[in-house]
Design a protein around this motif. Structure first.
Motif, mmCIF file in Angstrom:
data_model
loop_
_atom_site.group_PDB
_atom_site.id
_atom_site.type_symbol
_atom_site.label_atom_id
_atom_site.label_comp_id
_atom_site.label_asym_id
_atom_site.label_seq_id
_atom_site.Cartn_x
_atom_site.Cartn_y
_atom_site.Cartn_z
ATOM 1 N N GLU A 187 1.938 7.466 -0.756
ATOM 2 C CA GLU A 187 2.275 8.684 -1.492
ATOM 3 C C GLU A 187 1.033 9.401 -2.034
ATOM 4 N N ALA A 240 8.733 5.700 6.421
ATOM 5 C CA ALA A 240 8.235 4.705 5.461
ATOM 6 C C ALA A 240 7.288 5.328 4.439
ATOM 7 N N ARG A 241 7.456 4.952 3.196
ATOM 8 C CA ARG A 241 6.595 5.443 2.120
ATOM 9 C C ARG A 241 5.571 4.384 1.707
ATOM 10 N N ILE A 242 5.790 3.154 2.176
ATOM 11 C CA ILE A 242 4.862 2.076 1.832
ATOM 12 C C ILE A 242 4.516 1.258 3.071
ATOM 13 N N GLU A 243 3.486 0.475 2.927
ATOM 14 C CA GLU A 243 3.093 -0.460 3.960
ATOM 15 C C GLU A 243 3.076 -1.814 3.248
ATOM 16 N N LYS A 257 0.875 -1.155 0.000
ATOM 17 C CA LYS A 257 0.000 0.000 0.000
ATOM 18 C C LYS A 257 0.918 1.212 0.000
#
Lengths: 331, 254
Positions: free
Chosen positions: A161, B218-221, A158
């Motif tokens: 951004e 963090a830019r993502i999970e 996920k």
């Protein structure tokens, strides 16, 4: 449970309503390349408006008109300038940024090719967002699926951004049909996009009458077992009878049997034809990464222990120098 | 050209068959053989060649990751790199670290160390992103020469042959620049025992993202990491005729 589903659906609809995607067209100044239609297919999965950006040196009208005809395209932006000679990432990045500045897309995407693999990360870094490479599935406008470790694990992520920069794997998204679309063609934002950082000098493209690898229905691939470049003729003869494309393993490219652009695998091209015939290829992890989504896999190898037989639908344990000419003779 | 910076990553060895963790959070890395990302070996080799040709004076290798990343730095030092920089990121932070973060770190080091050229591998064989070189170039506003199969110093810049979809293309870029190495660029050398011994004396500087003022939020999970679908076992056919019959039956050929 039912209420939870419907709530999810509402959120999904709400979130898709405001999506707008910029698809960066890939072309050679004369023809739109097929992967663009796959990229539009992925954009339709995201939902919302789809705009296609066509940047080239000159006479891109035909390419733009073809892009406008793709089903689901709302708008085509065209930018013609000598600055885009050689489609350098430096010049096209500036164009994408000023286009993004004006239209505020939620998604910027392109088919995962050598062109966009160079371009998209540069664009993403300038936007200070983390891009997602080689997406194989769009779960929601911010949840994507991609492969890692040479296709041996599937990662669902996920993104947090505000703008999603994505390259999509062409073989995993249906190409939209051409003809139904009624996109309006408009000019992309004007600007000075010339970059003096890089200068395109020349290109030496392999010429072939056979179908292009990434879109071919049948691919015949050769590996180290072919023993020489001359022996690849065995594969070309069969390929010509079947109307197939010819590919290769890294071993065959490194040994100089064929050009690098024929390499299939983790670091070469990813293909998923209806029929993939692996000839004299052992089936290393790195090769399988590039072809294991093929519908039917045939392996011809004299080593019954070769790992390729573990993924092959049909295996022939035989000397390729006998089996391949025999097949060609009987087709 | 005085200084070259090479980015090297510690990854699970290319020959290892990876296993997905039962809880679907990632792949099993504990107790698994790791080594230098193969494309980074090519990048190091190219930097060392530039030094041997007296085009470069000093080579610095940088690696971002847990403490064990120093092992790949030592390998780079044994191949001919002069000194190393280890930027320590471990645990959960490392699992969520993206090429964007790495690029910011590399760009900062490139500026601090006043390098003229950054060479990275074209992609890491674990996350298969193929982004770091491009993003480092973007952050520095330097030209990028991706998927390089030949690099030559010409005049005050570089002439680079690139591997593209239809064949090869040649570009010229100004210095400073960022290059990403493709497979065909060179054949990396083996580190010899005396060089491995010498490498132990070469310095490795330790830094953290904080020291470099780089935000690694963090830019993502990660939603899940799963096994790919397995293919149904196929059959071994006795001869060419049976094969052709099967292919006709399934409609692949006429």
């Amino acid at each position: 449970m039912f209420s939870r589903c419907s709530r999810n659906l509402t959120t999904f609809l709400k979130s898709t309503r405001f999506q707008s995607t910029l698809v960066i067209a890939e072309h050679n100044n004369q023809n739109l390349l097929p992967i663009t239609a796959n990229a539009v297919g992925a954009a339709k999965k995201i939902g919302g408006d789809v705009t296609v950006l066509v940047a080239g040196t000159q006479n891109c009208d035909k390419v733009a008109a073809d892009a406008a005809k793709l089903d689901g395209v709302n708008k085509v932006l065209i930018a013609e300038s000598g600055a885009f000679k050689g489609f350098t990432a430096e010049s096209i990045t500036s164009l994408v940024l000023s286009t993004q500045n004006q239209f505020k897309f939620t998604h910027i995407l392109a088919g995962a090719s050598a062109f966009s693999k160079s371009l998209l990360p540069r664009v993403a870094a300038k936007l200070d967002v983390s891009p997602v490479s080689e997406v194989i599935e769009v779960k929601s406008p911010n949840t994507f699926v991609r492969t890692i470790y040479a296709g041996n694990a599937i990662l669902t992520l996920k993104s947090k951004e505000p703008i999603q920069v994505l390259s999509i794997r062409g073989t995993n998204f249906e190409a939209v049909s051409s003809g139904a679309g009624k996109g309006a063609v408009d000019k992309a934002p004007e600007g000075n996009y010339a970059s003096d950082l890089t200068e395109f000098v020349s290109q030496e493209l392999s010429k072939s009458d056979r179908p292009e690898l990434t879109s071919a229905k049948i691919i015949i691939s050769g590996g180290r077992g072919l023993k020489s470049g001359d022996n690849f003729k065995l594969l070309y003869d069969l390929a010509d009878k079947w109307g197939a494309a010819v590919g290769a393993s890294r071993a065959a490219v490194d040994a100089g049997y064929v050009a690098n652009d024929l390499q299939i695998g983790q670091t070469g091209k990813i293909v998923a034809p209806d029929l993939y015939v692996a000839v004299g290829i052992s089936g290393a992890i790195q090769h399988l990464a590039g072809m294991k989504d093929s519908k039917t896999i045939v392996a011809i190898n004299k080593d019954p222990e070769a790992p390729i037989f573990q993924v092959a639908d049909y295996g022939l344990v035989a000397d390729l120098f006998k089996a391949v000419p025999e097949i060609t003779g009987k087709v | 050209m005085s200084r070259v910076l090479v980015g090297v990553k510690r990854v699970i060895d290319y020959a290892v068959k990876i296993r997905v963790k039962p809880d679907k959070t990632g792949v099993v890395t504990d107790g698994i053989k790791h080594s230098m990302n193969p494309f980074d070996e090519i990048a190091v080799e190219e930097a060392v060649k530039l030094k041997e040709k007296k085009i470069a004076n000093e080579i610095i290798a940088v690696s971002v990751g847990p403490a064990q990343s120093q092992e790949v730095l030592r390998t780079a030092l044994a191949m001919g790199v002069d000194r190393g920089i280890h930027i320590e990121v471990s645990g959960k932070d490392y699992e969520l670290l993206q090429p964007l973060h790495i690029s910011k770190l590399l760009a900062k080091v490139a500026q601090d160390e006043k390098v003229d050229l950054v060479i990275c591998g074209k992609q890491a064989i674990d996350d298969d992103s193929n982004q770091t070189a491009q993003m480092t170039a973007a952050i520095l506003d330097w030209p990028q020469a991706t998927f390089a199969s030949k690099v030559e110093k010409t005049g005050d810049g570089l002439t680079v042959v690139r591997e593209v979809d239809g064949g090869l293309e040649t570009i010229k870029c100004k210095l400073p620049a960022v290059i990403s190495a493709d497979l065909r660029l060179n054949t990396p050398r083996y580190a010899t025992l005396p060089n491995i011994m010498k490498a132990k004396k070469k310095p490795i500087k330790k830094l953290t993202p904080k020291d470099l003022n780089v935000d690694t939020t963090a830019r993502i999970e990660i939603v899940s990491v799963e096994d790919p679908p397995t293919r149904q076992a196929g059959s071994i056919l006795p001869d060419v005729d049976t094969l052709l019959a099967k292919l006709k039956e399934s409609g692949h050929i006429k």
